[in-house]
Design a protein around this motif. Structure first.
Motif, PDB file in Angstrom:
ATOM      1  N   GLY A   1     -15.370  -8.324  -9.631  1.00 23.74           N
ATOM      2  CA  GLY A   1     -15.633  -8.348 -11.057  1.00 23.74           C
ATOM      3  C   GLY A   1     -14.514  -7.613 -11.788  1.00 23.74           C
ATOM      4  N   ASN A   2     -14.415  -7.845 -13.075  1.00 14.29           N
ATOM      5  CA  ASN A   2     -13.370  -7.201 -13.872  1.00 14.29           C
ATOM      6  C   ASN A   2     -13.912  -7.013 -15.286  1.00 14.29           C
ATOM      7  OD1 ASN A   2     -10.765  -6.138 -14.337  1.00 14.29           O
ATOM      8  ND2 ASN A   2      -9.791  -7.808 -13.214  1.00 14.29           N
ATOM      9  N   ARG A   3     -13.184  -6.285 -16.101  1.00 17.19           N
ATOM     10  CA  ARG A   3     -13.578  -6.124 -17.495  1.00 17.19           C
ATOM     11  C   ARG A   3     -12.326  -6.247 -18.360  1.00 17.19           C
ATOM     12  NH1 ARG A   3     -13.170  -1.114 -15.285  1.00 17.19           N
ATOM     13  NH2 ARG A   3     -12.119   0.508 -16.485  1.00 17.19           N
ATOM     14  N   LEU A   4     -12.524  -6.412 -19.643  1.00 16.59           N
ATOM     15  CA  LEU A   4     -11.410  -6.613 -20.563  1.00 16.59           C
ATOM     16  C   LEU A   4     -10.998  -5.301 -21.225  1.00 16.59           C
ATOM     17  CD1 LEU A   4     -12.583  -9.868 -22.398  1.00 16.59           C
ATOM     18  CD2 LEU A   4     -11.209  -9.665 -20.305  1.00 16.59           C
ATOM     19  N   VAL A   5      -9.703  -5.192 -21.505  1.00 21.12           N
ATOM     20  CA  VAL A   5      -9.157  -4.076 -22.269  1.00 21.12           C
ATOM     21  C   VAL A   5      -8.104  -4.638 -23.219  1.00 21.12           C
ATOM     22  CG1 VAL A   5      -9.518  -2.351 -20.447  1.00 21.12           C
ATOM     23  CG2 VAL A   5      -7.334  -3.579 -20.569  1.00 21.12           C
ATOM     24  N   VAL A   6      -7.752  -3.858 -24.227  1.00 19.03           N
ATOM     25  CA  VAL A   6      -6.643  -4.201 -25.124  1.00 19.03           C
ATOM     26  C   VAL A   6      -5.444  -3.367 -24.699  1.00 19.03           C
ATOM     27  CG1 VAL A   6      -5.806  -4.133 -27.518  1.00 19.03           C
ATOM     28  CG2 VAL A   6      -8.193  -4.742 -27.034  1.00 19.03           C
ATOM     29  N   ILE A   7      -4.278  -3.996 -24.670  1.00 15.96           N
ATOM     30  CA  ILE A   7      -3.054  -3.242 -24.358  1.00 15.96           C
ATOM     31  C   ILE A   7      -2.062  -3.365 -25.504  1.00 15.96           C
ATOM     32  CG2 ILE A   7      -3.270  -3.403 -21.860  1.00 15.96           C
ATOM     33  CD1 ILE A   7      -1.101  -5.652 -21.967  1.00 15.96           C
ATOM     34  N   VAL A   8      -1.267  -2.310 -25.660  1.00 21.79           N
ATOM     35  CA  VAL A   8      -0.159  -2.286 -26.619  1.00 21.79           C
ATOM     36  C   VAL A   8       1.044  -1.699 -25.888  1.00 21.79           C
ATOM     37  CG1 VAL A   8      -1.688  -2.021 -28.602  1.00 21.79           C
ATOM     38  CG2 VAL A   8      -0.789   0.011 -27.461  1.00 21.79           C
ATOM     39  N   PRO A   9       2.266  -1.949 -26.360  1.00 32.50           N
ATOM     40  CA  PRO A   9       3.433  -1.334 -25.712  1.00 32.50           C
ATOM     41  C   PRO A   9       3.323   0.182 -25.755  1.00 32.50           C
ATOM     42  CG  PRO A   9       4.110  -3.072 -27.229  1.00 32.50           C
ATOM     43  CD  PRO A   9       2.657  -2.829 -27.478  1.00 32.50           C
ATOM     44  N   ALA A  10       3.735   0.835 -24.694  1.00 30.92           N
ATOM     45  CA  ALA A  10       3.653   2.295 -24.637  1.00 30.92           C
ATOM     46  C   ALA A  10       4.429   2.934 -25.777  1.00 30.92           C
ATOM     47  CB  ALA A  10       4.169   2.796 -23.293  1.00 30.92           C
ATOM     48  N   MET A  11       5.508   2.294 -26.175  1.00 35.77           N
ATOM     49  CA  MET A  11       6.336   2.816 -27.269  1.00 35.77           C
ATOM     50  C   MET A  11       6.184   1.954 -28.523  1.00 35.77           C
ATOM     51  SD  MET A  11       7.560   5.357 -25.698  1.00 35.77           S
ATOM     52  CE  MET A  11       8.816   5.945 -26.846  1.00 35.77           C
ATOM     53  N   GLY A  12       4.973   1.397 -28.724  1.00 39.53           N
ATOM     54  CA  GLY A  12       4.747   0.487 -29.842  1.00 39.53           C
ATOM     55  C   GLY A  12       4.680   1.175 -31.188  1.00 39.53           C
ATOM     56  N   ARG A  13       4.456   0.361 -32.199  1.00 38.83           N
ATOM     57  CA  ARG A  13       4.452   0.854 -33.578  1.00 38.83           C
ATOM     58  C   ARG A  13       3.157   1.582 -33.930  1.00 38.83           C
ATOM     59  NH1 ARG A  13       5.760  -4.477 -36.903  1.00 38.83           N
ATOM     60  NH2 ARG A  13       4.073  -5.212 -35.576  1.00 38.83           N
TER      61      ARG A  13
END
Length: 259
Positions: free
Chosen positions: A110-122
């Motif tokens: 099983g898995n779940r969802l997450v939101v990702i952004v660039p580590a050095m994002g705005r």
């Protein structure tokens, strides 16, 4: 005494030969399993392979990863696979229904969802609801990819919740700047800063310093179910069934749980 010595030598000769360099006749034949796996399983299977080799040293796993839908299509077209490990149950069931699988679908992860952004994002995205804000560049998966289906279900769920709004799915869709063919490609786009954010599986980004993870609360999340099937036309159906059963058992589950 001479007769007894000769008899003892005759009895010991086969044992001596079995302990020396002529012993391969006692070893199980080598098996190379062709495993087609969802892109989101790539890191987990890298840990599975050595653990399984310790149990079955004669078995080698050759893993090919892509979108589950693309892999199922390749098998339908005759690709030489022994096992399909999919990020959903729809694609392996497709093979079962078409008579291309040996045995039934096995749910193994099983898995779940997450939101990702660039580590050095705005920093324009700080919460899942921000994916609908004007100007946010969202990277998504193409239609037919299991991650796209799970994300669509998530959008339906949160559209009914305070803080999102019924128009959230439309605002999210209008922010999409690219649609990728699998989950790994989506992660890469965000890592490179070619998008501001994306919805991915949690297993895709654990221990990935190039992205920052924004959790989706459990009450808002959508659980992904992974299913596997043995390919009927594969060369090693028995060995493939053993591996699938092992993944669904205690040892395999302990490894998959880390991801």
């Amino acid at each position: 005494m001479i007769v007894r010595a000769l008899l003892l030598a005759t009895l010991l000769a086969p044992l001596a030969g079995g302990c020396g360099s002529t012993g391969p006749s006692f070893l199980a034949p080598a098996i190379e399993l062709q495993v087609y796996a969802a892109a989101s399983l790539k890191r987990a299977l890298a840990a599975v392979a050595p653990a399984y080799a310790a149990r079955r040293p004669e078995v080698t796993l050759t893993v090919s990863t892509d979108s589950s839908a693309a892999l199922a299509t390749k098998i339908e077209q005759g690709a030489p696979a022994d096992l399909l490990l999919s990020a959903d149950t729809k694609n392996p069931q497709r093979l079962v229904d078409a008579g291309l699988a040996s045995g039934e679908l096995v749910r193994f992860a099983g898995n779940r969802l997450v939101v990702i952004v660039p580590a050095m994002g705005r920093g324009s995205v700080e919460a899942p609801a921000d994916l609908g804000d004007p100007g946010v560049r969202v990277v998504a998966c193409a239609d037919g990819v299991p991650l796209a289906a799970y994300t669509a279900t998530w959008l339906e769920v949160v559209a009914l919740l305070p803080g999102y709004g019924t128009d959230f799915p439309a605002r999210y869709a209008s922010n999409i700047v690219s649609r990728e063919q699998n989950a790994s490609a989506l992660v890469t786009k965000v890592m490179l800063g070619e998008g501001d954010a994306g919805v991915v599986y949690a297993s895709d980004v654990s221990e990935n310093a190039a992205v920052r993870v924004i959790p989706i609360p459990e009450s808002e999340n959508v659980r992904a179910t992974y299913g596997g099937v043995v390919v009927r036309s594969g060369a090693h159906a028995g060995a493939a069934a053993e591996l699938l059963a092992w993944l669904a058992g205690p040892e395999g589950q302990a490894i998959l749980a880390r991801f």
